[in-house]
Scaffold this motif. Structure first.
Motif, PDB file in Angstrom:
ATOM      1  N   PHE A 216      33.985 -16.603  65.794  1.00 64.01           N
ATOM      2  CA  PHE A 216      35.260 -16.077  65.110  1.00 64.01           C
ATOM      3  C   PHE A 216      36.035 -16.969  64.206  1.00 64.01           C
ATOM      4  O   PHE A 216      36.428 -16.405  62.870  1.00 64.01           O
ATOM      5  N   LEU A 217      36.395 -18.101  64.374  1.00 65.75           N
ATOM      6  CA  LEU A 217      37.110 -18.865  63.613  1.00 65.75           C
ATOM      7  C   LEU A 217      36.262 -19.423  62.521  1.00 65.75           C
ATOM      8  O   LEU A 217      37.226 -19.288  61.368  1.00 65.75           O
ATOM      9  N   ARG A 218      35.035 -19.439  62.552  1.00 71.94           N
ATOM     10  CA  ARG A 218      34.336 -19.518  61.193  1.00 71.94           C
ATOM     11  C   ARG A 218      34.145 -18.530  60.361  1.00 71.94           C
ATOM     12  O   ARG A 218      34.403 -18.468  59.216  1.00 71.94           O
ATOM     13  N   ARG A 219      33.826 -17.389  61.023  1.00 70.24           N
ATOM     14  CA  ARG A 219      34.020 -16.091  60.104  1.00 70.24           C
ATOM     15  C   ARG A 219      35.305 -15.555  59.399  1.00 70.24           C
ATOM     16  O   ARG A 219      35.254 -15.285  58.326  1.00 70.24           O
ATOM     17  N   ASN A 220      36.279 -15.765  60.271  1.00 70.45           N
ATOM     18  CA  ASN A 220      37.658 -15.605  59.911  1.00 70.45           C
ATOM     19  C   ASN A 220      38.225 -16.658  58.795  1.00 70.45           C
ATOM     20  O   ASN A 220      39.296 -16.225  58.302  1.00 70.45           O
ATOM     21  N   ASP A 221      37.516 -17.898  58.879  1.00 73.71           N
ATOM     22  CA  ASP A 221      38.247 -18.928  58.089  1.00 73.71           C
ATOM     23  C   ASP A 221      39.465 -19.454  58.775  1.00 73.71           C
ATOM     24  O   ASP A 221      40.374 -19.400  57.843  1.00 73.71           O
ATOM     25  N   GLY A 222      39.614 -19.304  60.003  1.00 75.69           N
ATOM     26  CA  GLY A 222      40.672 -19.775  60.645  1.00 75.69           C
ATOM     27  C   GLY A 222      41.315 -18.957  61.580  1.00 75.69           C
ATOM     28  O   GLY A 222      40.456 -17.717  61.981  1.00 75.69           O
ATOM     29  N   PRO A 223      42.493 -19.135  62.205  1.00 74.75           N
ATOM     30  CA  PRO A 223      43.195 -18.076  63.297  1.00 74.75           C
ATOM     31  C   PRO A 223      43.262 -16.819  62.635  1.00 74.75           C
ATOM     32  O   PRO A 223      43.537 -16.631  61.628  1.00 74.75           O
ATOM     33  N   GLY A 224      43.235 -15.745  63.472  1.00 79.40           N
ATOM     34  CA  GLY A 224      43.407 -14.500  63.266  1.00 79.40           C
ATOM     35  C   GLY A 224      43.459 -13.595  64.601  1.00 79.40           C
ATOM     36  O   GLY A 224      43.346 -14.067  65.489  1.00 79.40           O
ATOM     37  N   VAL A 225      43.701 -12.426  64.175  1.00 83.51           N
ATOM     38  CA  VAL A 225      43.763 -11.292  65.330  1.00 83.51           C
ATOM     39  C   VAL A 225      42.170 -11.018  65.466  1.00 83.51           C
ATOM     40  O   VAL A 225      41.568 -10.540  64.604  1.00 83.51           O
ATOM     41  N   GLN A 226      41.920 -11.273  66.582  1.00 78.19           N
ATOM     42  CA  GLN A 226      40.654 -10.915  66.938  1.00 78.19           C
ATOM     43  C   GLN A 226      40.308  -9.423  67.657  1.00 78.19           C
ATOM     44  O   GLN A 226      39.625  -8.901  67.376  1.00 78.19           O
ATOM     45  N   HIS A 227      41.605  -8.684  68.343  1.00 79.69           N
ATOM     46  CA  HIS A 227      41.220  -7.352  68.696  1.00 79.69           C
ATOM     47  C   HIS A 227      42.815  -6.765  68.915  1.00 79.69           C
ATOM     48  O   HIS A 227      43.732  -7.614  69.357  1.00 79.69           O
ATOM     49  N   LEU A 228      42.583  -5.582  68.665  1.00 86.00           N
ATOM     50  CA  LEU A 228      43.862  -4.718  69.248  1.00 86.00           C
ATOM     51  C   LEU A 228      43.653  -4.085  70.452  1.00 86.00           C
ATOM     52  O   LEU A 228      42.429  -3.291  70.488  1.00 86.00           O
ATOM     53  N   ALA A 229      44.323  -3.968  71.310  1.00 91.20           N
ATOM     54  CA  ALA A 229      44.139  -3.204  72.738  1.00 91.20           C
ATOM     55  C   ALA A 229      44.808  -2.060  72.807  1.00 91.20           C
ATOM     56  O   ALA A 229      46.258  -1.936  72.680  1.00 91.20           O
ATOM     57  N   LEU A 230      44.237  -0.839  73.046  1.00 88.37           N
ATOM     58  CA  LEU A 230      44.837   0.429  72.914  1.00 88.37           C
ATOM     59  C   LEU A 230      44.985   1.132  74.201  1.00 88.37           C
ATOM     60  O   LEU A 230      43.679   1.151  74.764  1.00 88.37           O
ATOM     61  N   LEU A 231      46.002   1.266  74.477  1.00 86.19           N
ATOM     62  CA  LEU A 231      46.079   1.981  76.203  1.00 86.19           C
ATOM     63  C   LEU A 231      46.053   3.159  76.137  1.00 86.19           C
ATOM     64  O   LEU A 231      46.620   4.011  75.431  1.00 86.19           O
ATOM     65  N   VAL A 232      45.120   3.694  77.020  1.00 87.75           N
ATOM     66  CA  VAL A 232      44.890   5.292  77.268  1.00 87.75           C
ATOM     67  C   VAL A 232      44.835   5.461  78.579  1.00 87.75           C
ATOM     68  O   VAL A 232      45.017   4.641  79.505  1.00 87.75           O
ATOM     69  N   ASP A 233      45.122   6.712  78.875  1.00 85.29           N
ATOM     70  CA  ASP A 233      45.241   7.287  80.527  1.00 85.29           C
ATOM     71  C   ASP A 233      44.129   7.749  80.964  1.00 85.29           C
ATOM     72  O   ASP A 233      43.985   7.685  82.290  1.00 85.29           O
ATOM     73  N   ASP A 234      42.727   8.120  80.193  1.00 88.55           N
ATOM     74  CA  ASP A 234      41.638   8.350  80.780  1.00 88.55           C
ATOM     75  C   ASP A 234      40.708   7.647  79.791  1.00 88.55           C
ATOM     76  O   ASP A 234      40.090   8.328  78.828  1.00 88.55           O
ATOM     77  N   ILE A 235      40.109   6.592  80.454  1.00 89.28           N
ATOM     78  CA  ILE A 235      39.269   5.783  79.412  1.00 89.28           C
ATOM     79  C   ILE A 235      38.001   6.429  79.374  1.00 89.28           C
ATOM     80  O   ILE A 235      37.105   6.317  78.425  1.00 89.28           O
ATOM     81  N   VAL A 236      37.299   7.174  80.277  1.00 88.07           N
ATOM     82  CA  VAL A 236      36.222   7.720  80.237  1.00 88.07           C
ATOM     83  C   VAL A 236      36.229   8.841  79.363  1.00 88.07           C
ATOM     84  O   VAL A 236      35.133   8.731  78.554  1.00 88.07           O
ATOM     85  N   ALA A 237      37.015   9.686  79.363  1.00 87.40           N
ATOM     86  CA  ALA A 237      37.240  10.667  78.271  1.00 87.40           C
ATOM     87  C   ALA A 237      37.356  10.056  76.861  1.00 87.40           C
ATOM     88  O   ALA A 237      36.614  10.501  75.994  1.00 87.40           O
ATOM     89  N   ALA A 238      38.277   9.151  76.631  1.00 83.79           N
ATOM     90  CA  ALA A 238      38.457   8.535  75.490  1.00 83.79           C
ATOM     91  C   ALA A 238      37.168   7.768  75.064  1.00 83.79           C
ATOM     92  O   ALA A 238      36.810   7.967  73.737  1.00 83.79           O
TER      93      ALA A 238
END
Length: 336
Positions: A216-238
């Motif tokens: 990731f650090l190589r592809r992004n050329d340094g530090p960065g946001v790797q992922h955003l975590a999105l809270l859901v109430d029903d993950i199977v449906a989502a």
């Protein structure tokens, strides 16, 4: 002098239409407002309390050339903007001027923080003239809020970043080291007192340079946001709905679920549903969580997204890293 919430996150994108299409048609966010200039475009997207600004054109070129599509700004709503700015500068942040009347300071890598007064956290992002839009596309509102932001930094720099974010009122919440064969991951979670700002700081824990975080650090050329975590109430449906709309999720090896039945003997009725949707499970002393990661929809294969559902758990699924690795090893054909 503390950060209380994240009023918006800004994503720079080379292909504006494709990125907005992914976030709306596929992930399910709705258009809220647009700001168009002669040489730039921006659109504000929202579902639940999660708000993303997608920006392309003038002012994004240097970032995109160096890092590709990625998060450029994590805005922070502060109880005392002036005090937070002063504390951040004293901790080593660079003064990046202001967007409208909101001061901007550097964060990690090329990511900045726009500091917004807490009283204006629900308003439109500063610095642009926004035109509200009525989005007719209203898929099921599965996303409730931004659970956490995973930030990848260089090996050996975690403590420096923890000290830096203490200036914003983010305190150490937990830490963990995960060894996965030839590579490893070191992580520290920092969180605001409000619980609405959570950064999971991750870094390579080994010096081999062969792990996923190194890549990731190589592809992004340094530090960065790797992922955003999105809270859901029903993950199977989502997950089911998002996959039907075109979102590509990571595939989980079958042996993972064979072991999961032993790890979670108290929810045997869930295992079949989780296996069918590739959803992962983890537990801590407070409860358990369910999670699944998308593949990256961006050209450099950097930023991706996570769906997460919590049943009391306060952790971030670190045990799944080891469980997935072990499952892959069990499923690997024997070498003669």
């Amino acid at each position: 002098m503390v950060a209380r919430s994240i009023p918006f996150i800004e994503l720079y994108a080379g292909d504006h239409e494709r990125t907005v299409e992914h976030l709306t048609t596929e992930l399910g966010l709705s258009r809220v407002a647009e700001a168009a200039g002669r040489t730039s475009r921006a659109v504000l997207l929202q579902q639940g309390t999660l708000r993303l600004v997608v920006t392309s054109g003038d002012g994004t070129e240097d970032f995109l050339e160096a890092h590709g599509d990625g998060i450029a700004d994590i805005a922070l709503a502060c109880s005392d903007v002036t005090g937070t700015r002063a504390a951040a500068l004293a901790a080593g942040a660079a003064d990046l001027g202001a967007t409208g009347e909101a001061p901007v300071v550097s964060g990690f890598g090329a990511v900045r923080h726009t500091l917004v007064p807490e009283s204006r956290a629900g308003g439109l992002p500063p610095g642009r003239e926004w035109v509200p839009v009525a989005d007719r596309q209203r898929p099921a509102a599965r996303i409730r809020l931004l659970d956490h932001v995973a930030i990848c930094v260089e090996g050996g720099s975690l403590e420096r970043h923890v000290e830096f974010y203490a200036a914003f009122g983010l305190q150490r919440y937990s830490s963990e080291f995960v060894d996965v064969g030839d590579s490893s991951m070191d992580s520290v979670v920092v969180r605001s007192a409000s619980g609405e700002v959570t950064f999971t700081l991750v870094a390579p824990g080994s010096t081999t340079g062969t792990g996923q975080l190194d890549a990731f650090l190589r592809r992004n050329d340094g530090p960065g946001v790797q992922h955003l975590a999105l809270l859901v109430d029903d993950i199977v449906a989502a997950v089911t709905e998002a996959a039907a709309r075109g979102v590509v999720f990571l595939q989980t090896p079958a042996p993972y679920y064979d072991a999961l039945a032993a790890r979670f003997p108290d929810i045997p009725e869930e295992i079949g549903r989780l296996r069918a949707t590739n959803v992962l499970a983890d537990r801590d002393e407070w409860g358990y969580l369910l999670q699944l990661f998308t593949t990256s929809p961006h050209p450099r294969n950097t930023l991706f997204y996570e769906f997460i559902q919590r049943h009391g758990a306060r952790g971030f699924g670190s045990a799944n890293i080891r469980a997935l690795y072990e499952a892959v090893e069990r499923d690997r054909p024997a070498v003669p």
